[in-house]
Design an enzyme around this catalytic site. Structure first.
Site, short mmCIF file in Angstrom:
data_model
loop_
_atom_site.label_atom_id
_atom_site.label_comp_id
_atom_site.label_asym_id
_atom_site.label_seq_id
_atom_site.Cartn_x
_atom_site.Cartn_y
_atom_site.Cartn_z
N ASN A 127 49.54 36.38 32.57
CA ASN A 127 48.64 36.80 33.67
C ASN A 127 47.54 37.74 33.19
OD1 ASN A 127 51.14 35.91 35.06
ND2 ASN A 127 50.00 36.57 36.87
N LYS A 138 44.01 36.65 43.88
CA LYS A 138 45.08 36.95 42.92
C LYS A 138 45.60 38.36 43.18
CE LYS A 138 44.16 32.98 41.07
NZ LYS A 138 43.15 32.70 40.09
N THR A 160 48.22 28.08 30.19
CA THR A 160 48.96 29.17 30.83
C THR A 160 50.44 29.19 30.45
OG1 THR A 160 49.71 29.91 33.01
CG2 THR A 160 49.19 27.60 32.83
N ASP A 161 51.04 30.37 30.55
CA ASP A 161 52.49 30.48 30.32
C ASP A 161 53.30 29.80 31.44
OD1 ASP A 161 52.06 32.35 32.35
OD2 ASP A 161 52.98 34.04 31.30
N GLU A 162 52.64 29.52 32.58
CA GLU A 162 53.37 28.91 33.70
C GLU A 162 53.92 27.53 33.36
OE1 GLU A 162 52.16 28.98 37.70
OE2 GLU A 162 51.17 30.92 37.54
N THR A 197 40.89 17.93 39.03
CA THR A 197 40.15 18.80 38.10
C THR A 197 40.94 19.09 36.83
OG1 THR A 197 38.82 19.86 39.80
CG2 THR A 197 39.20 21.14 37.81
N ALA A 250 39.10 24.93 35.89
CA ALA A 250 40.35 24.48 36.51
C ALA A 250 40.42 25.06 37.92
CB ALA A 250 41.55 24.98 35.70
N TYR A 305 50.22 23.54 40.59
CA TYR A 305 49.27 24.10 39.61
C TYR A 305 49.85 24.01 38.20
CZ TYR A 305 47.24 27.67 36.59
OH TYR A 305 46.70 28.33 35.51
N ILE A 363 37.88 34.40 33.98
CA ILE A 363 38.03 34.57 32.53
C ILE A 363 36.81 34.00 31.81
CG2 ILE A 363 39.54 34.24 30.53
CD1 ILE A 363 41.86 33.72 32.48
N LYS A 395 48.66 21.88 34.85
CA LYS A 395 48.30 22.47 33.56
C LYS A 395 49.21 21.92 32.45
CE LYS A 395 45.55 25.23 32.81
NZ LYS A 395 44.08 25.18 32.56
P1 NAD Z 1 38.99 30.89 38.16
O1 NAD Z 1 39.58 30.15 39.30
O2 NAD Z 1 38.57 32.30 38.33
O3 NAD Z 1 37.72 30.09 37.61
C1 NAD Z 1 37.70 28.70 37.49
C2 NAD Z 1 36.26 28.27 37.26
O4 NAD Z 1 36.25 26.83 37.08
C3 NAD Z 1 35.34 28.56 38.44
O5 NAD Z 1 34.11 29.08 37.98
C4 NAD Z 1 35.14 27.20 39.08
O6 NAD Z 1 33.88 27.06 39.75
C5 NAD Z 1 35.23 26.27 37.89
N1 NAD Z 1 35.62 24.91 38.26
C6 NAD Z 1 36.65 24.54 39.06
N2 NAD Z 1 36.68 23.21 39.18
C7 NAD Z 1 35.67 22.72 38.42
C8 NAD Z 1 35.19 21.41 38.13
N3 NAD Z 1 35.78 20.33 38.66
N4 NAD Z 1 34.15 21.28 37.30
C9 NAD Z 1 33.54 22.37 36.76
N5 NAD Z 1 33.93 23.62 37.01
C10 NAD Z 1 34.99 23.80 37.83
O7 NAD Z 1 40.06 30.75 36.99
P2 NAD Z 1 40.45 31.77 35.84
O8 NAD Z 1 41.49 32.69 36.35
O9 NAD Z 1 39.23 32.31 35.22
O10 NAD Z 1 41.17 30.77 34.81
C11 NAD Z 1 40.42 30.06 33.86
C12 NAD Z 1 41.36 29.19 33.04
O11 NAD Z 1 42.34 30.01 32.41
C13 NAD Z 1 42.12 28.15 33.85
O12 NAD Z 1 42.21 26.98 33.09
C14 NAD Z 1 43.51 28.77 34.04
O13 NAD Z 1 44.49 27.77 34.16
C15 NAD Z 1 43.65 29.54 32.74
N6 NAD Z 1 44.51 30.73 32.78
C16 NAD Z 1 44.31 31.70 33.74
C17 NAD Z 1 45.11 32.84 33.72
C18 NAD Z 1 44.93 33.95 34.74
O14 NAD Z 1 45.73 34.87 34.78
N7 NAD Z 1 43.88 33.92 35.56
C19 NAD Z 1 46.11 32.99 32.75
C20 NAD Z 1 46.28 31.97 31.80
C21 NAD Z 1 45.47 30.86 31.82
O1 DAU Z 2 50.82 33.38 34.26
C1 DAU Z 2 49.50 32.93 34.22
C2 DAU Z 2 49.04 32.56 35.61
O2 DAU Z 2 48.86 33.78 36.31
C3 DAU Z 2 47.77 31.76 35.61
O3 DAU Z 2 47.99 30.52 34.99
C4 DAU Z 2 47.26 31.52 37.04
O4 DAU Z 2 46.01 30.86 37.02
C5 DAU Z 2 47.12 32.87 37.71
O5 DAU Z 2 46.75 32.68 39.06
C6 DAU Z 2 48.42 33.66 37.64
O6 DAU Z 2 49.44 33.04 38.45
P1 DAU Z 2 50.42 33.90 39.39
O7 DAU Z 2 50.94 33.02 40.43
O8 DAU Z 2 51.38 34.67 38.54
O9 DAU Z 2 49.33 34.96 39.96
P2 DAU Z 2 49.11 35.60 41.42
O10 DAU Z 2 48.13 36.70 41.24
O11 DAU Z 2 48.86 34.57 42.43
O12 DAU Z 2 50.52 36.25 41.73
C7 DAU Z 2 51.11 37.23 40.88
C8 DAU Z 2 52.45 37.61 41.47
O13 DAU Z 2 52.22 38.34 42.69
C9 DAU Z 2 53.30 36.41 41.87
O14 DAU Z 2 54.67 36.73 41.63
C10 DAU Z 2 53.08 36.28 43.38
C11 DAU Z 2 52.84 37.70 43.82
N1 DAU Z 2 51.91 37.88 44.97
C12 DAU Z 2 50.70 37.31 44.90
C13 DAU Z 2 49.78 37.44 45.95
C14 DAU Z 2 48.44 36.77 45.90
C15 DAU Z 2 52.28 38.68 46.04
O15 DAU Z 2 53.39 39.23 46.09
N2 DAU Z 2 51.38 38.83 47.08
C16 DAU Z 2 50.16 38.23 47.08
O16 DAU Z 2 49.40 38.38 48.09
#
Ligand code: NAD
Ligand code: DAU
Length: 360
Positions: free
Chosen positions: A191, A201, A136-138, A102, A85, A162, A13, A166
């Site tokens: 998500n 993911k 996050t909504d989690e 972290t 994160a 996780y 993101i 958060k």
């Molecule tokens: P990501 O795992 O793709 O990226 C995380 C980034 O943080 C990476 O570039 C990593 O190198 C960096 N990082 C990790 N530890 C670090 C540290 N100690 N110091 C400096 N940098 C560090 O994550 P993402 O999916 O892009 O999520 C970004 C943020 O958004 C997170 O805070 C996550 O909780 C939140 N979020 C993610 C989602 C989602 O669906 N992916 C949804 C809601 C909120």
């Molecule tokens: O809701 C926001 C969150 O969404 C963020 O805060 C997290 O950083 C992000 O990773 C994501 O969490 P989820 O656990 O929902 O995402 P993930 O992609 O890991 O899984 C999505 C759904 O799919 C979950 O119900 C688990 C399932 N899953 C996931 C994987 C990786 C599978 O069934 N098979 C898989 O191999």
């Protein structure tokens, strides 16, 4: 010229957000990206902007308070957008400690550094300096099928390390707003999906496995529900909260786009079959037979569904990308960036996949 400090800007993101900001503000802002480059951080995501004069990358750990303080000392930072994160639930179940380090302690370092840099002698803070904590909504836990949405007032009920980390970080930020009137916002988003998402993911993992003719692992019965939002819409929401939202407010972000995991997998198979060339030898292997039900995730949240009513009413944000278009754009992006996918799935990723999936 406003200077942004973006943490975690080399991740999924964060890198989309940096692209979003440059597209919107171009040369009228400066961005400093602080990222530790864990397995999830990838400078390839930022190749097209890395030589801009108004962009600087600093490889650093947000837990390193000396380096973080120095960055604030040397730069007049007006906006902090804190993404950095550990973000993957399955990894947190195997190894929770780094998530607390972290996500919780790193957030504390960021808050302390910004507080010290922005505080005035009378205890107030410099005008128009703002910290946005991306969450996050989690944190709200899990919903039953017909239960009401997550609102900003829903009590926290995290079910895995996780989401617990958060939720803790959110509480820290809230405590800084309450105790010091520290100028911040918290956003809780559903998500995300889109370009540059790491293939641990669900969506990019399924695309990657399908392209390789590998099994598509579905946890449990596949009927868990997530509320999917295209990443650009999340980036726009973050920017709008910082520029139009009220300080000290918490905003939930989501697209009202609830889908079962198994539905997502069927959609990906269908789109891949529609858009891949008939002469591509991989196409004939991509079908429903690849779907494999595997052991469920421990403490697997059943359903997430979040209400964006507040951000719509108070900030004017709404989700623009309809899922059918967003998922197609995402799949096309992965097909057009197979080198990116190959690079991030070599070496360490193979070990990760083996450890997470071989005994499932
Ligand atoms: P990501 O795992 O793709 O990226 C995380 C980034 O943080 C990476 O570039 C990593 O190198 C960096 N990082 C990790 N530890 C670090 C540290 N100690 N110091 C400096 N940098 C560090 O994550 P993402 O999916 O892009 O999520 C970004 C943020 O958004 C997170 O805070 C996550 O909780 C939140 N979020 C993610 C989602 C989602 O669906 N992916 C949804 C809601 C909120
Ligand atoms: O809701 C926001 C969150 O969404 C963020 O805060 C997290 O950083 C992000 O990773 C994501 O969490 P989820 O656990 O929902 O995402 P993930 O992609 O890991 O899984 C999505 C759904 O799919 C979950 O119900 C688990 C399932 N899953 C996931 C994987 C990786 C599978 O069934 N098979 C898989 O191999």
């Amino acid at each position: 010229m406003k200077t942004y400090l973006v943490t975690g800007g080399a991740g999924f993101i964060g890198s989309n957000y940096i692209h979003y900001l440059f597209k919107k503000y171009d040369d009228s802002i400066k961005i400093i990206n602080v990222d530790k480059l864990t397995y999830a951080g990838n400078l390839e995501n930022l190749k097209s902007i890395e030589n801009r004069e108004n962009y600087k990358f600093i490889r650093a750990d947000i837990c390193d308070h000396e380096v973080i303080n120095k960055i604030f000392e040397l730069n007049e930072i007006q906006r902090v957008v804190h993404f950095a994160a550990e973000s993957h639930v399955d990894r947190s179940i195997k190894n929770p400690e780094i998530f607390i380090q972290t996500n919780v302690l790193g957030t504390l370092v960021m808050l302390e550094a910004a507080k010290a840099a922005w505080k005035l002698s009378d205890g107030t803070f410099k005008a128009d300096h703002k910290f946005l904590h991306v969450s996050t909504d989690e944190v709200y836990g899990s919903l039953e099928e017909n239960a009401a949405y997550f609102y900003e007032t829903t009590p926290y009920a995290p079910h895995n390390p996780y989401s617990a980390s958060k939720a803790s970080s959110n509480m820290l930020v809230k405590s800084y707003m309450d105790t010091y009137q520290f100028p911040a916002n918290i956003t809780n988003c559903s998500n995300n999906y889109g370009p540059y998402q790491f293939p641990e993911k669900l969506i990019p993992l399924i695309i990657n496995n399908a392209l390789q003719g590998k099994q598509l692992p579905v946890y449990g019965d596949g009927e868990n529900i997530r509320d999917w939002l295209y990443v650009r819409d999340h980036c726009k929401a973050i920017d709008m909260v910082q520029e139009k939202g009220d300080l000290f407010e918490i905003y939930n972000i989501g697209g009202h786009n609830e889908k079962q995991n198994i539905q997502i997998i069927h959609i990906i198979i269908k789109i891949l079959r529609e858009i891949m060339q008939d002469q591509d030898p991989r196409k004939k292997n991509i079908d429903e037979n690849l779907i494999t039900y595997v052991t469920d995730r421990k403490s697997h949240d059943r359903r997430y569904a979040i209400s964006p009513d507040k951000i719509k009413a108070e900030v004017g944000w709404y989700p623009e990308t309809i899922f059918e278009q967003g998922i197609k754009k995402t799949i096309v992006w992965f097909l057009e960036h197979e080198d990116w996918l190959k690079n991030v799935t070599s070496g360490e990723y193979q070990r990760y996949y083996e450890e997470m999936y071989s005994a499932r």
